[in-house]
Design an enzyme around this catalytic site. Structure first.
Site, mmCIF file in Angstrom:
data_model
loop_
_atom_site.group_PDB
_atom_site.id
_atom_site.type_symbol
_atom_site.label_atom_id
_atom_site.label_comp_id
_atom_site.label_asym_id
_atom_site.label_seq_id
_atom_site.Cartn_x
_atom_site.Cartn_y
_atom_site.Cartn_z
ATOM 1 N N HIS A 146 4.326 5.954 11.440
ATOM 2 C CA HIS A 146 3.909 5.777 10.041
ATOM 3 C C HIS A 146 2.953 6.929 9.734
ATOM 4 O O HIS A 146 1.746 6.762 9.614
ATOM 5 C CB HIS A 146 3.225 4.415 9.897
ATOM 6 C CG HIS A 146 3.021 3.945 8.488
ATOM 7 N ND1 HIS A 146 3.122 4.773 7.385
ATOM 8 C CD2 HIS A 146 2.724 2.712 8.000
ATOM 9 C CE1 HIS A 146 2.890 4.064 6.302
ATOM 10 N NE2 HIS A 146 2.638 2.813 6.636
ATOM 11 N N ARG A 173 0.792 -1.222 0.000
ATOM 12 C CA ARG A 173 0.000 0.000 0.000
ATOM 13 C C ARG A 173 0.829 1.279 0.000
ATOM 14 O O ARG A 173 0.592 2.198 -0.782
ATOM 15 C CB ARG A 173 -0.933 0.055 1.219
ATOM 16 C CG ARG A 173 -2.246 -0.625 1.030
ATOM 17 C CD ARG A 173 -2.645 -1.239 2.318
ATOM 18 N NE ARG A 173 -1.671 -2.274 2.649
ATOM 19 C CZ ARG A 173 -1.775 -3.531 2.224
ATOM 20 N NH1 ARG A 173 -2.795 -3.892 1.544
ATOM 21 N NH2 ARG A 173 -0.822 -4.420 2.491
ATOM 22 N N THR A 174 1.783 1.377 0.916
ATOM 23 C CA THR A 174 2.476 2.661 1.070
ATOM 24 C C THR A 174 3.263 2.989 -0.196
ATOM 25 O O THR A 174 3.113 4.082 -0.766
ATOM 26 C CB THR A 174 3.395 2.620 2.304
ATOM 27 O OG1 THR A 174 2.637 2.153 3.407
ATOM 28 C CG2 THR A 174 3.964 3.991 2.610
ATOM 29 N N ARG A 180 11.048 3.896 3.772
ATOM 30 C CA ARG A 180 10.627 2.914 4.782
ATOM 31 C C ARG A 180 11.876 2.127 5.191
ATOM 32 O O ARG A 180 12.633 1.655 4.340
ATOM 33 C CB ARG A 180 9.578 1.952 4.231
ATOM 34 C CG ARG A 180 9.305 0.810 5.207
ATOM 35 C CD ARG A 180 8.132 -0.033 4.820
ATOM 36 N NE ARG A 180 6.890 0.673 5.032
ATOM 37 C CZ ARG A 180 5.689 0.102 4.934
ATOM 38 N NH1 ARG A 180 5.593 -1.183 4.657
ATOM 39 N NH2 ARG A 180 4.597 0.800 5.136
ATOM 40 N N LYS A 213 25.570 -3.836 0.152
ATOM 41 C CA LYS A 213 27.047 -3.828 0.165
ATOM 42 C C LYS A 213 27.583 -3.058 1.360
ATOM 43 O O LYS A 213 28.784 -2.838 1.472
ATOM 44 C CB LYS A 213 27.556 -3.173 -1.135
ATOM 45 C CG LYS A 213 27.206 -3.934 -2.385
ATOM 46 C CD LYS A 213 27.739 -3.217 -3.621
ATOM 47 C CE LYS A 213 26.632 -2.905 -4.594
ATOM 48 N NZ LYS A 213 27.029 -1.955 -5.631
#
Ligand code: CP
Length: 307
Positions: free
Chosen positions: A129, A51-52, A101, A80
């Site tokens: 959030h 969704r986000t 995120r 890395k």
């Protein structure tokens, strides 16, 4: 430049501005379909998302902009060993606004200190959030008319659920709201949040009893038990099905109660509930696109926000 790292970064006036703009964008999409042409949204997702990430992509595309990014830390040079600060300092040359995120709490705030373009927190560990909160609040305004004088029942993993942490704090600023927080004793809200709610003068009680708590609720906000935040699977399995919202549970709720869930759901809301008009969670996911359109547009073009 302006960033959005925490749900309290926006004032009530700024929130109102965004709700009105999102409403206008939903009603009249053609007016905005080219408004961010030539602008690029960067999506830096170090954790999975449906969704986000995709509602941000949809929002930017609907505004005529473009999107680049990665959807998993294995796809970036984090694999890395690159630090987030370097990734951000490079990415801000590639895009005009970025959504991050990351599993670490505070990561978007850190990123905002290095970025020359606006940073939006798309979820930082179990902390915050804020754009889910914008989605939640916009849904409540749209469906219930206001954000004041409501009884809210939050149920599920209140310890790890970042959407609960963000949204509770945001709703606690509106007058007349009362909160019942229902969870197993192992998954209560964190102590810092309890202290913050108390300092804000929020009226809340903690409970383990879902059925009796929902009888007064105007909004029932269910959340998933956050498997990825547990240290061992045994603890998760013990708690995962403690609260399941089905038609029998809903029969204890008001006729006009609104049932929300940030999604994804696992087992905490039975599929049979989906056909109940009170089930608002798919409408909520859809409204997330418009409020994110309003946010991106405002952070890039300016408007009534000091975030
Ligand atoms: N609500 C939410 O954050 O969903 P995703 O994890 O799919 O982005």
């Amino acid at each position: 430049c302006k960033h959005l790292c925490h749900s309290l970064d926006l004032s009530l006036e700024e929130l109102d501005y965004l709700f009105n703009l999102a409403k206008e964008m939903k009603k009249n999409p053609a007016k905005y379909s080219n408004s961010l042409a030539g602008h690029i949204l960067g999506t830096l997702f170090f954790e999975p998302s449906t969704r986000t990430r995709l509602s941000f992509e949809s929002a930017m595309l609907r505004l005529g902009g473009q999107v680049l990014g990665f959807s998993d830390s294995d796809q970036s040079s984090a694999k890395k060993g690159e630090g987030l600060w370097d990734t951000v300092r490079v990415m801000d040359g590639y895009c005009d606004i970025m959504v991050i995120r990351h599993p670490k709490e505070g990561s978007s705030l850190l990123a905002s200190e290095y970025s020359q373009v606006p940073v939006i927190n798309g979820g930082d560990g179990g902390h915050q959030h804020p754009t889910q909160t914008l989605t939640d609040l916009f849904t409540i305004v749209t469906e219930k008319g206001s954000l004041e004088n409501k009884n809210f029942a939050f149920v599920g993993d209140l310890k790890h659920g970042r959407t609960v942490h963000s949204t509770l704090l945001a709703l606690a600023r509106y007058k007349g709201n009362k909160f019942t927080l229902i969870s197993p004793s192992e998954l209560k809200i964190p102590a810092y949040l309890r202290e913050q709610l108390t300092k804000m003068g929020a009226e809340f009680e903690e409970s383990t009893d879902l059925k009796s708590a929902i009888s007064d609720a105007d909004v029932l906000y269910s959340t998933r038990i956050q498997k990825e935040r547990f240290f061992n699977e045994e603890d998760y399995l013990k708690l995962k099905d403690n609260y399941i919202i089905n038609n029998c549970v809903l029969s204890h709720g008001k006729k006009d109660m609104l049932v929300l869930h940030p999604l994804p759901r696992v087992n905490e809301i039975s599929i049979e509930v989906d056909s109940d008009p009170r089930a608002g969670f798919f409408r909520q996911a859809k409204l997330g696109v418009y409020i994110r359109m309003a946010l991106i547009h405002t952070l890039i073009k300016g408007g009534h926000t000091n975030a």
